[in-house]
Design a protein around this motif. Structure first.
Motif, short mmCIF file in Angstrom:
data_model
loop_
_atom_site.label_atom_id
_atom_site.label_comp_id
_atom_site.label_asym_id
_atom_site.label_seq_id
_atom_site.Cartn_x
_atom_site.Cartn_y
_atom_site.Cartn_z
N LEU A 1 -1.90 14.66 2.35
CA LEU A 1 -1.79 13.46 3.36
C LEU A 1 -3.35 13.44 3.83
N VAL A 2 -3.31 12.41 4.52
CA VAL A 2 -4.58 11.86 4.96
C VAL A 2 -5.12 12.97 6.28
N ALA A 3 -6.47 13.43 6.07
CA ALA A 3 -7.01 14.20 7.17
C ALA A 3 -7.20 13.55 8.38
N ASP B 1 0.66 -1.10 0.05
CA ASP B 1 -0.24 0.00 -0.07
C ASP B 1 0.94 1.30 0.00
N LEU B 2 1.99 1.12 -0.16
CA LEU B 2 3.00 2.36 0.02
C LEU B 2 3.22 3.04 -1.27
N THR B 3 3.00 2.58 -2.22
CA THR B 3 3.28 3.22 -3.77
C THR B 3 2.29 4.47 -3.86
N VAL B 4 3.04 5.50 -4.16
CA VAL B 4 2.09 6.63 -4.19
C VAL B 4 1.50 6.58 -5.72
N VAL B 5 0.09 6.95 -5.74
CA VAL B 5 -0.53 6.97 -7.12
C VAL B 5 0.34 7.64 -8.02
N GLY B 6 0.63 7.18 -9.13
CA GLY B 6 1.20 7.76 -10.49
C GLY B 6 2.76 7.97 -10.17
N ALA B 7 3.32 7.29 -9.07
CA ALA B 7 4.87 7.38 -9.19
C ALA B 7 5.61 6.13 -9.17
N GLY B 8 4.84 5.18 -9.69
CA GLY B 8 5.75 3.66 -9.98
C GLY B 8 4.89 2.49 -9.68
N GLY B 9 5.47 1.49 -9.79
CA GLY B 9 4.68 0.29 -9.85
C GLY B 9 4.56 0.10 -8.55
N VAL C 1 -0.89 10.18 0.82
CA VAL C 1 -1.92 10.07 -0.32
C VAL C 1 -1.31 10.12 -1.52
N ASP C 2 -0.38 11.22 -1.99
CA ASP C 2 -0.07 11.42 -3.22
C ASP C 2 1.00 12.28 -2.97
N VAL C 3 2.04 12.44 -3.92
CA VAL C 3 3.12 13.49 -4.13
C VAL C 3 2.81 13.89 -5.67
N VAL C 4 2.26 15.26 -5.83
CA VAL C 4 1.68 15.55 -7.05
C VAL C 4 2.96 16.62 -7.50
N PRO C 5 3.15 16.72 -8.75
CA PRO C 5 4.26 17.62 -9.35
C PRO C 5 3.57 19.23 -9.03
N ARG C 6 4.77 19.91 -9.03
CA ARG C 6 4.83 21.42 -8.67
C ARG C 6 5.08 22.17 -9.95
N MET C 7 4.36 22.82 -10.34
CA MET C 7 4.53 23.68 -11.96
C MET C 7 4.68 25.12 -11.79
N LYS C 8 5.64 25.64 -12.40
CA LYS C 8 5.83 27.14 -12.77
C LYS C 8 5.60 27.28 -14.19
N HIS C 9 4.28 27.76 -14.57
CA HIS C 9 3.86 27.95 -15.98
C HIS C 9 4.45 29.20 -16.43
N THR D 1 0.85 34.66 -11.47
CA THR D 1 1.86 34.85 -10.30
C THR D 1 2.79 34.11 -10.48
N GLU D 2 4.13 34.38 -9.74
CA GLU D 2 5.36 33.43 -9.59
C GLU D 2 5.20 32.36 -8.67
N GLY D 3 6.31 31.58 -8.84
CA GLY D 3 6.47 30.50 -7.83
C GLY D 3 5.73 29.02 -8.38
N PHE D 4 5.93 28.10 -7.87
CA PHE D 4 5.60 26.73 -8.45
C PHE D 4 4.24 26.50 -7.47
N LEU D 5 3.25 26.07 -8.22
CA LEU D 5 2.01 25.67 -7.49
C LEU D 5 1.76 24.26 -7.80
N PRO D 6 1.02 23.47 -6.75
CA PRO D 6 1.04 21.99 -6.89
C PRO D 6 -0.02 22.00 -7.93
N CYS D 7 -0.03 20.76 -8.84
CA CYS D 7 -0.81 20.54 -9.77
C CYS D 7 -1.69 19.53 -9.07
N PRO D 8 -2.84 19.32 -10.05
CA PRO D 8 -4.02 18.38 -9.38
C PRO D 8 -3.53 17.06 -9.42
N PRO D 9 -3.99 16.03 -8.52
CA PRO D 9 -3.64 14.72 -8.56
C PRO D 9 -3.73 14.15 -9.79
#
Length: 979
Positions: free
Chosen positions: A643-645, A574-582, A670-678, A683-691
């Motif tokens: 994280l789990v609430a 159960d440890l593999t984060v969604v979308g981060a590997g097998g 729960v997940d580790v989502v990418p952070r993107m600077k578009h 605005t400046e800075g990196f923002l978390p992307c949707p899961p």
């Protein structure tokens, strides 16, 4: 949000979940952001064609803005999906024979590369840290170009994405550049190290118009071969072969922009500008004094030699600081101040020139004179432009020293001007912010790291000055403690009214730890060629446990905790984060201890901010000033963690595997989502992307519709002039224009329109409609930034005010409680606005007659120690009045003494407030004495009555005993007679 909504319970084994028509399902024809039903999209052509659309009418401008916004939104979505695939290793690189760090990819029509240092790249900086910073700076300049929206100069669709320890740059592709098409041509700059700089007059004029005029970038001479080839770099090939410098008459060439910038004409005959990594000069405060820097850090730290500074490097020599540049806001402020002084100095000269024309000058003479004045202003403004290529005495960078003496003299003048601006930032602007925070009664203290960053940037301060601000905050806190200690000895009037809010230093240290955690955790995830990133749950959980626990528990403590049912065992499946590997079941290696992780964090804070942590840290004692929950929230945001609430038990924890990862378990990630600077973000800075699997959000993109911006500004002007009807119409029209472009309401610009509409309606006495629009603004804020963003807190406060004003106290109090809870969650218990909110809620309860609730809130407000002593005395007086109304005059007297003590030492004996408080003291004392006298009389009477009752009871008992004795005696006599 970093706390996603809880998921429903998993279905029973062997059974599929029931169908849900409202649930979002992935399109099976879309794989990692690419639609498999057709050829890859030509993102560049779509974007440039949309930008080239006509702008004659409002409808055409709206259609153009809508198409540009849609293309850039879909580009960001495709880039994020591709980065998931690249990081997980499911995309084949274009150059598989080269080292993995040099791999580049083309996926879904997008070019991807990692932001790492390579020997064959054309850049001034060396090192991976500098390469990461350069990629972010380049994307920031693309944002500027997107907002400026100049016709004729094209920029690529660009995104910089951080995910699981890797920084990936995603760009659209210039037509012909990857296929060796000779129709594309270099028109500005150079492509490879060792190449000669190319300059065409047409592109140079365009660069001067855009960068020189609007961004104050000076045109300066540079060597024809400014960047040399590094050792080990492959030789130049074909047309790019550099000619020796002595084969050309010109040894220098004038360019406008950084050395790395280049212009290319693609096969589509469009001018593209690339690799503009900076539009402001290097920050001279972060250059060693021996290399020409200001020496401000060296001087400042030399004055503090008695203070231990572990983990702080002795020297400023660092590859990353080659990309440390001044903020554009600072440059704009410098230009505006200098121009204001220039105009003020020229007033007398210009008045004399107008007088010399006579009393009745002709229109031609007046026009000629005004043209002269305008030309002088333009010339002075050009002189204020800054050279962005100063302080580049770096390896593999060639300067004009020894090549062009005149250009070298100009370079030295440019460096002196940049040093002056940098010293002004260090010595004046940063200390002024500390003074403003102190004098603001806590109103300016940002509620979280995002608002802190925005506030610093608006003043032209880079976040690398967080350490400098924290050192100044420590000095101010020490002054406040001395003032408190000397209060009893001070003469009346010597006590300052305000103290520095304790939350200011807490926010600074928390943001430093969060920013350092981004780099430390990336280094952990990228270890062993990124293998840790394939199953990051244990590493991430151990890291979060280390920074939130108060100490590392022993093996015996871990066993006792697990036996008590605190914490949980977890299944490796159960440890593999969604979308981060097998979902592999291999046991991860032993994680680092809490002490090791904090040592890495403190070292990164010391290197990055030149500061030693005092509130947080592995050796720092646990205090109320270092709350774990706000730190966990900010670290999760900075690293894209979800994280789990649940209610986490922040106590002594373990950071090692085998049941010791506590209080944050790997199953809580729960997940580790990418952070993107578009490159098109508002605005400046990196923002978390949707899961993974969620629809991509375009809420952060800048809308290229000046009509909507002008409508909103006009509405604000009409509102400030009290023309409410016209202001309301314009604000609603601006909201409709933004929604037309976006295709919905989820955008920060729409939220601003809603806020203005609610304020206008409230001022027009339409309280219910105002509350409805404020509720819509709150809904937008929550959906954009999460339930705990600072915009949501402000929206809750506004809505509570509107509801209370309209008479709906119940709903207003509920939203005020929400604001109170979120404020403490984000900023901790020391945030200065908490005492104000508690006092306001106490006043509301006092007005409606609920004195017990009012007293509870007033006492809580006093316990939060307001940083404004006048506010503290006001809360104390309110508390005293409530206690007096409850008949607790002695307690009211004691709390009124606190207010009188403050007034006496701040304002003196003769001030009206002091006299009023003294009268209240006398009144409460009189009532307390009367109450005490009555209590004494009542107590005496009660004692007398109790004594009389006791005596009477004794008499009754004696009488009963006598009667019982007589009955026994009679009974004995009767028994003898019977015998």
């Amino acid at each position: 949000s970093w706390l996603p909504p809880p998921h429903p319970a998993p279905p029973s084994a062997g059974r599929d979940p029931p169908p849900d028509l409202n649930r979002h399902d992935d399109d099976p024809s879309v794989h990692n952001g690419m639609d498999l039903r057709g050829p890859p999209r030509d993102w560049n052509e779509e974007l440039q064609s949309a930008r080239d659309m006509p702008l004659a009418t409002a409808a055409e401008r709206a259609l153009r803005a809508r198409l540009v916004h849609r293309v850039l939104t879909e580009f960001g979505e495709a880039a994020v999906g591709a980065v998931h695939a690249i990081v997980s290793g499911t995309v084949q690189p274009m150059n598989p024979t080269e080292p993995p760090r040099s791999h580049v990819y083309i996926y879904n029509g997008i070019f991807f590369s990692r932001a790492v240092d390579a020997v064959d790249t054309y850049k001034v900086a060396t090192g991976d840290r500098a390469a990461r910073k350069a990629a972010s700076r380049d994307c920031g300049v693309v944002q500027l170009l997107h907002r400026m929206d100049h016709p004729g100069l094209h920029s690529l669709a660009t995104c910089v994405i951080d995910h699981l320890g890797s920084r990936v740059v995603a760009q659209s592709i210039i037509p012909g550049i990857l296929h060796g098409d000779h129709r594309r041509k270099l028109t500005y700059g150079a492509v490879e190290p060792g190449s000669r700089v190319v300059r065409t007059e047409e592109v140079h004029a365009m660069m001067e118009k855009i960068f020189g005029t609007e961004l104050y970038v000076a045109s300066r001479a540079v060597p024809v071969v400014p960047i040399l080839r590094r050792d080990g770099a492959p030789p130049l090939e074909g047309a790019e072969e550099a000619a020796p410098a002595d084969e050309s008459d010109a040894k220098t060439v004038v360019i406008c922009g950084p050395l790395e910038a280049k212009g290319i004409i693609g096969v589509d005959d469009r001018n593209y500008v690339l690799d503009v990594t900076r539009v402001t000069p290097r920050d001279a405060n972060w250059i060693p004094a021996t290399a020409g820097g200001t020496g401000c850090w060296e001087k400042f730290e030399g004055e503090r030699k008695t203070t231990p500074r572990p983990h702080v490097p002795e020297s400023l020599q660092d590859d990353e600081w080659t990309m440390a540049v001044l903020r554009p806001e600072l440059v704009s402020s410098y230009v505006n101040e200098d121009m204001a002084q220039w105009v003020d100095q020229r007033k007398k000269t210009r008045a004399e020139a107008r007088t010399a024309l006579g009393e009745a000058p002709t229109p031609a003479e007046t026009e000629a004179l005004e043209k002269t004045f305008h030309a002088e202003n333009e010339a002075h403004l050009r002189d204020l432009a800054l050279n962005v290529n100063v302080f580049l005495d770096l390896p593999y960078v060639q300067t004009v020293e020894g090549i062009d003496d005149a250009a070298f003299a100009i370079l030295k003048d440019d460096e002196a001007r940049v040093k002056k601006i940098s010293a002004h930032l260090f010595d004046d602007i940063v200390p002024t912010l500390t003074k403003d925070i102190r004098n603001s009664s806590g109103n300016l203290v940002p509620i979280d790291g995002t608002s802190l960053t925005q506030m610093l940037h608006s003043r032209g301060i880079n976040c690398r000055y967080l350490g400098r601000l924290a050192i100044l905050a420590q000095a101010e806190e020490e002054k406040d403690r001395e003032a408190e200690r000397a209060m009893n000895k001070a003469e009346p009037g010597d006590l300052p009214r305000r103290s520095l809010p304790l939350a200011w230093l807490e926010a600074l240290e928390r943001e430093m730890v969060a920013r350092a955690s981004n780099h430390v955790l990336d280094s952990y995830l990228s270890a062993n060629n990124g293998s840790v990133a394939l199953q990051p749950g244990i590493t991430v959980a151990a890291f979060l446990s280390a920074i939130t626990s108060t100490g590392e528990e022993s093996a015996a403590e871990t066993d006792a905790r697990l036996n008590a049912g605190v914490g949980e065992h977890f299944d490796l499946d159960d440890l593999t984060v969604v979308g981060a590997g097998g979902g592999g079941t291999g046991v991860p290696g032993m994680t680092r201890s809490r002490a090791e992780m904090w040592r890495d964090l403190e070292a990164e804070v010391g290197r990055r901010f030149r500061y030693r942590l005092t509130l947080y840290g592995g050796a720092a004692p646990p205090t109320a000033r270092a709350p774990a929950l706000p730190l966990l929230r900010r670290v999760s945001q900075r690293n894209g963690l979800r994280l789990v609430a649940k209610d986490y038990a922040f106590a002594r924890g373990g950071c090692r595997y085998a049941g010791g990862v506590f209080p944050v378990s790997p199953a809580d990630i729960v997940d580790v989502v990418p952070r993107m600077k578009h490159g098109a973000a508002a605005t400046e800075g990196f923002l978390p992307c949707p899961p993974a699997g969620a629809p991509f959000s375009s809420t952060s993109l800048h809308v290229l519709l000046p009509d909507a911006k002008e409508l909103l500004e006009a509405a604000s002007l009409h509102w400030s002039s009290n023309r409410l009807e016209r202001a309301l119409a314009l604000a609603q029209e601006a909201s409709a224009a933004y929604q037309q472009v976006i295709g919905g309401i989820l955008h920060s610009s729409v939220a601003r329109c809603m806020d203005l509409i609610s304020v206008i309606l409230f001022q027009a006495q339409e309280h219910e409609l105002a509350a409805d629009n404020a509720a819509r603004s709150l809904s937008i804020a929550v959906q954009l930034g999460g339930f705990d963003c600072h915009e949501a807190v402000a929206a809750h406060s506004t809505l509570s005010h509107l509801l209370i004003s309209s008479g709906d106290l119940g709903a207003g109090i509920r939203h005020m409680r929400c604001s109170l809870y979120l404020t403490e969650l984000m900023a901790g218990p020391s945030y200065p606005e908490l005492s104000n909110i508690y006092h306001k809620m106490g006043s509301i309860y006092h007005e409606v007659g609920q004195v017990l609730e009012a007293l509870r809130f007033y006492q809580e407000a006093l316990s939060r120690k307001p940083c404004d002593r006048m506010m503290e005395s006001m809360i104390a007086k309110s508390t005293g009045l409530v206690l007096a109304s409850m008949g607790q005059f002695k307690a009211a007297l004691e709390i009124e003494k606190r207010a009188f003590h403050i007034y006496r030492f701040m304002l003196g004996e003769e001030h009206d407030l002091t006299k009023n408080s003294a009268n209240s003291l006398k009144h409460f004392m009189k009532l307390a004495v009367e109450q005490g006298t009555r209590s004494a009389i009542e107590e005496k009477k009660r004692k007398e009555e109790a004594k009389a009752d006791s005596n009477a009871q004794e008499i009754i008992n004696d009488m009963v005993a006598e009667e019982d004795a007589k009955k026994k005696k009679k009974k004995k006599k009767s028994n003898r007679k019977k015998k």
